[in-house]
Design a protein around this motif. Structure first.
Motif, PDB file in Angstrom:
ATOM      1  N   ALA A 133       0.858  -1.189   0.000  1.00 46.84           N
ATOM      2  CA  ALA A 133       0.000   0.000   0.000  1.00 46.84           C
ATOM      3  C   ALA A 133       0.891   1.236   0.000  1.00 46.84           C
ATOM      4  O   ALA A 133       1.302   1.735   1.048  1.00 46.84           O
ATOM      5  CB  ALA A 133      -0.910  -0.009   1.222  1.00 46.84           C
ATOM      6  N   ARG A 142      -5.195  -0.108  -6.146  1.00 46.77           N
ATOM      7  CA  ARG A 142      -6.049  -0.223  -4.963  1.00 46.77           C
ATOM      8  C   ARG A 142      -7.380   0.496  -5.148  1.00 46.77           C
ATOM      9  O   ARG A 142      -8.376   0.124  -4.519  1.00 46.77           O
ATOM     10  CB  ARG A 142      -5.297   0.301  -3.734  1.00 46.77           C
ATOM     11  CG  ARG A 142      -4.181  -0.637  -3.299  1.00 46.77           C
ATOM     12  CD  ARG A 142      -3.435  -0.154  -2.073  1.00 46.77           C
ATOM     13  NE  ARG A 142      -2.540   0.958  -2.353  1.00 46.77           N
ATOM     14  CZ  ARG A 142      -2.638   2.170  -1.844  1.00 46.77           C
ATOM     15  NH1 ARG A 142      -3.618   2.438  -0.980  1.00 46.77           N
ATOM     16  NH2 ARG A 142      -1.777   3.120  -2.146  1.00 46.77           N
ATOM     17  N   ASN A 167      -8.123  -4.652  -7.268  1.00 43.28           N
ATOM     18  CA  ASN A 167      -7.859  -4.742  -5.836  1.00 43.28           C
ATOM     19  C   ASN A 167      -8.346  -6.075  -5.274  1.00 43.28           C
ATOM     20  O   ASN A 167      -7.636  -6.744  -4.519  1.00 43.28           O
ATOM     21  CB  ASN A 167      -8.539  -3.583  -5.111  1.00 43.28           C
ATOM     22  CG  ASN A 167      -8.231  -3.579  -3.620  1.00 43.28           C
ATOM     23  OD1 ASN A 167      -7.077  -3.501  -3.222  1.00 43.28           O
ATOM     24  ND2 ASN A 167      -9.268  -3.666  -2.799  1.00 43.28           N
ATOM     25  N   LEU A 213      -5.981  -9.106  -3.593  1.00 37.67           N
ATOM     26  CA  LEU A 213      -6.203  -9.597  -2.233  1.00 37.67           C
ATOM     27  C   LEU A 213      -6.552 -11.085  -2.215  1.00 37.67           C
ATOM     28  O   LEU A 213      -6.153 -11.817  -1.299  1.00 37.67           O
ATOM     29  CB  LEU A 213      -7.305  -8.788  -1.560  1.00 37.67           C
ATOM     30  CG  LEU A 213      -6.923  -7.358  -1.172  1.00 37.67           C
ATOM     31  CD1 LEU A 213      -8.137  -6.607  -0.644  1.00 37.67           C
ATOM     32  CD2 LEU A 213      -5.803  -7.349  -0.139  1.00 37.67           C
ATOM     33  N   GLU A 214      -7.264 -11.539  -3.226  1.00 36.49           N
ATOM     34  CA  GLU A 214      -7.631 -12.954  -3.290  1.00 36.49           C
ATOM     35  C   GLU A 214      -6.394 -13.834  -3.452  1.00 36.49           C
ATOM     36  O   GLU A 214      -6.361 -14.968  -2.978  1.00 36.49           O
ATOM     37  CB  GLU A 214      -8.593 -13.180  -4.452  1.00 36.49           C
ATOM     38  CG  GLU A 214      -9.106 -14.614  -4.552  1.00 36.49           C
ATOM     39  CD  GLU A 214     -10.075 -14.804  -5.709  1.00 36.49           C
ATOM     40  OE1 GLU A 214     -10.569 -15.929  -5.886  1.00 36.49           O
ATOM     41  OE2 GLU A 214     -10.317 -13.824  -6.445  1.00 36.49           O
ATOM     42  N   GLY A 272      -3.863 -12.130   3.090  1.00 38.74           N
ATOM     43  CA  GLY A 272      -5.155 -11.459   3.031  1.00 38.74           C
ATOM     44  C   GLY A 272      -5.119  -9.949   3.142  1.00 38.74           C
ATOM     45  O   GLY A 272      -6.153  -9.317   3.385  1.00 38.74           O
ATOM     46  N   ARG A 273      -3.941  -9.342   2.951  1.00 40.66           N
ATOM     47  CA  ARG A 273      -3.866  -7.885   3.013  1.00 40.66           C
ATOM     48  C   ARG A 273      -2.719  -7.379   2.159  1.00 40.66           C
ATOM     49  O   ARG A 273      -1.788  -8.116   1.829  1.00 40.66           O
ATOM     50  CB  ARG A 273      -3.641  -7.414   4.459  1.00 40.66           C
ATOM     51  CG  ARG A 273      -2.295  -7.818   5.061  1.00 40.66           C
ATOM     52  CD  ARG A 273      -2.061  -7.151   6.408  1.00 40.66           C
ATOM     53  NE  ARG A 273      -0.814  -7.561   7.048  1.00 40.66           N
ATOM     54  CZ  ARG A 273       0.373  -6.978   6.837  1.00 40.66           C
ATOM     55  NH1 ARG A 273       0.484  -5.959   5.991  1.00 40.66           N
ATOM     56  NH2 ARG A 273       1.451  -7.422   7.485  1.00 40.66           N
ATOM     57  N   TRP A 274      -2.805  -6.106   1.791  1.00 39.61           N
ATOM     58  CA  TRP A 274      -1.679  -5.438   1.160  1.00 39.61           C
ATOM     59  C   TRP A 274      -0.570  -5.269   2.193  1.00 39.61           C
ATOM     60  O   TRP A 274      -0.821  -5.110   3.394  1.00 39.61           O
ATOM     61  CB  TRP A 274      -2.096  -4.066   0.631  1.00 39.61           C
ATOM     62  CG  TRP A 274      -2.974  -4.112  -0.589  1.00 39.61           C
ATOM     63  CD1 TRP A 274      -4.297  -4.439  -0.625  1.00 39.61           C
ATOM     64  CD2 TRP A 274      -2.580  -3.829  -1.933  1.00 39.61           C
ATOM     65  NE1 TRP A 274      -4.762  -4.377  -1.913  1.00 39.61           N
ATOM     66  CE2 TRP A 274      -3.721  -4.000  -2.741  1.00 39.61           C
ATOM     67  CE3 TRP A 274      -1.381  -3.437  -2.528  1.00 39.61           C
ATOM     68  CZ2 TRP A 274      -3.705  -3.801  -4.111  1.00 39.61           C
ATOM     69  CZ3 TRP A 274      -1.356  -3.230  -3.902  1.00 39.61           C
ATOM     70  CH2 TRP A 274      -2.499  -3.419  -4.682  1.00 39.61           C
ATOM     71  N   ALA A 309       2.530  -3.342   4.152  1.00 38.74           N
ATOM     72  CA  ALA A 309       2.791  -1.991   4.640  1.00 38.74           C
ATOM     73  C   ALA A 309       4.300  -1.759   4.585  1.00 38.74           C
ATOM     74  O   ALA A 309       5.081  -2.706   4.721  1.00 38.74           O
ATOM     75  CB  ALA A 309       2.284  -1.829   6.071  1.00 38.74           C
ATOM     76  N   ASP A 314       6.578  -3.466   7.020  1.00 40.57           N
ATOM     77  CA  ASP A 314       6.815  -4.907   6.946  1.00 40.57           C
ATOM     78  C   ASP A 314       8.232  -5.250   6.480  1.00 40.57           C
ATOM     79  O   ASP A 314       8.645  -6.417   6.564  1.00 40.57           O
ATOM     80  CB  ASP A 314       5.812  -5.565   5.981  1.00 40.57           C
ATOM     81  CG  ASP A 314       4.398  -5.584   6.525  1.00 40.57           C
ATOM     82  OD1 ASP A 314       4.238  -5.792   7.748  1.00 40.57           O
ATOM     83  OD2 ASP A 314       3.445  -5.388   5.730  1.00 40.57           O
ATOM     84  N   GLY A 330       3.583 -11.554   1.711  1.00 40.43           N
ATOM     85  CA  GLY A 330       2.369 -12.138   2.263  1.00 40.43           C
ATOM     86  C   GLY A 330       2.088 -13.529   1.747  1.00 40.43           C
ATOM     87  O   GLY A 330       0.961 -14.037   1.899  1.00 40.43           O
ATOM     88  N   TRP A 370       2.554 -14.461  -1.582  1.00 35.67           N
ATOM     89  CA  TRP A 370       2.118 -14.395  -2.987  1.00 35.67           C
ATOM     90  C   TRP A 370       2.865 -15.384  -3.869  1.00 35.67           C
ATOM     91  O   TRP A 370       2.234 -16.144  -4.619  1.00 35.67           O
ATOM     92  CB  TRP A 370       2.310 -12.978  -3.505  1.00 35.67           C
ATOM     93  CG  TRP A 370       2.039 -12.770  -4.952  1.00 35.67           C
ATOM     94  CD1 TRP A 370       2.846 -13.107  -6.005  1.00 35.67           C
ATOM     95  CD2 TRP A 370       0.869 -12.184  -5.548  1.00 35.67           C
ATOM     96  NE1 TRP A 370       2.260 -12.758  -7.206  1.00 35.67           N
ATOM     97  CE2 TRP A 370       1.050 -12.187  -6.936  1.00 35.67           C
ATOM     98  CE3 TRP A 370      -0.298 -11.632  -5.018  1.00 35.67           C
ATOM     99  CZ2 TRP A 370       0.098 -11.668  -7.814  1.00 35.67           C
ATOM    100  CZ3 TRP A 370      -1.240 -11.106  -5.891  1.00 35.67           C
ATOM    101  CH2 TRP A 370      -1.059 -11.132  -7.272  1.00 35.67           C
TER     102      TRP A 370
END
Length: 258
Positions: free
Chosen positions: A197, A205, A211, A215-216, A221-223, A225, A228, A253, A255
């Motif tokens: 993000a 986004r 978007n 996320l899927e 389950g999140r963008w 930051a 991180d 995350g 991916w």
């Protein structure tokens, strides 16, 4: 040195140069390195000459901060920056190459100007700066270089042909420099951010279809930051990673694993 000892992650007395430090991942990385003990030189094309967010964060951690401006699309400006940094009385121990840019347009409409600008800012300026600072690191026999790569270092990119080419180049440059420099005491590695993000993903986004698709696909389950990425940056800058060379470490995350 025991890897479970806090000293393995201690950057006290180190000087880190962080490009792209004004915001996003660069800001978060500079802050994390400062909390680990490093003094910071923050570089950006538009960094404030007075108090900046990154300067405030670094000083709040009790570390020294200097800001420098550089237009990374200007080869002569990058040459001047490299000269300033290599002429400091205090050597640069850590170089974080985060400065970059992106241009979004379908490939059939992607202009030469956009292509040239993205390639100048990303792989070209990073190679220039790393070559000069790396030469001094090699002469001393130690140093840490950290690139910011991308998921597009490995995968396709929609409407970002220049950026995809640039980030693919960063992956190759990381490996090439590591292959040459590992035996001479200089670690070269890269962080591979997932979908973060940040300013350069704002268009994605805001698009409800894109978007949702992003996320899927992300197991977390999140963008992401910017914050991180601080822990990985400290690891790659610290003695804990002394035997890590040419690694491209995903912070995505999950991916790439799906």
């Amino acid at each position: 040195m025991s890897l479970d000892s806090a000293v393995s992650f201690d950057l006290s007395g180190k000087l880190a140069v962080v490009t792209g430090a004004r915001r996003g991942i660069g800001l978060a990385t500079a802050t994390a390195l400062a909390h680990a003990g490093a003094d910071i030189i923050g570089v950006s094309a538009h960094i404030e000459s007075g108090e900046s967010a990154v300067g405030h964060a670094v000083r709040a951690a009790g570390r020294g901060f200097t800001s420098l401006r550089c237009d990374f699309a200007d080869r002569q400006a990058v040459t001047r920056l490299a000269g300033n940094l290599t002429s400091l009385e205090r050597p640069v121990d850590i170089l974080v190459n985060d400065a970059g840019t992106i241009a979004r347009a379908p490939a059939a409409e992607h202009s030469d100007a956009d292509w040239d600008h993205v390639l100048r800012v990303d792989p070209t300026s990073r190679f220039q700066l790393t070559r000069e600072i790396g030469r001094a690191m090699l002469a001393r026999g130690h140093g840490k270089v950290i690139f910011t790569a991308s998921l597009l270092s490995f995968q396709r990119g929609i409407n970002v042909p220049g950026y995809t080419a640039a980030k693919s180049g960063i992956a190759g440059l990381t490996r090439a420099l590591a292959d040459e420099w590992a035996g001479r005491g200089v670690n070269v590695n890269a962080i591979v951010p997932g979908h973060v993000a940040a300013d350069n993903t704002q268009a994605l986004r805001k698009d409800p279809v894109r978007n949702a698709a992003v996320l899927e696909r992300i197991p977390a389950g999140r963008w992401g930051a910017p914050e991180d990425f601080g822990g990985v940056a400290v690891f790659l800058a610290a003695p804990a990673s002394d035997y890590v060379h040419g690694a491209l470490i995903p912070v995505d995350g999950g991916w790439l694993g799906r």
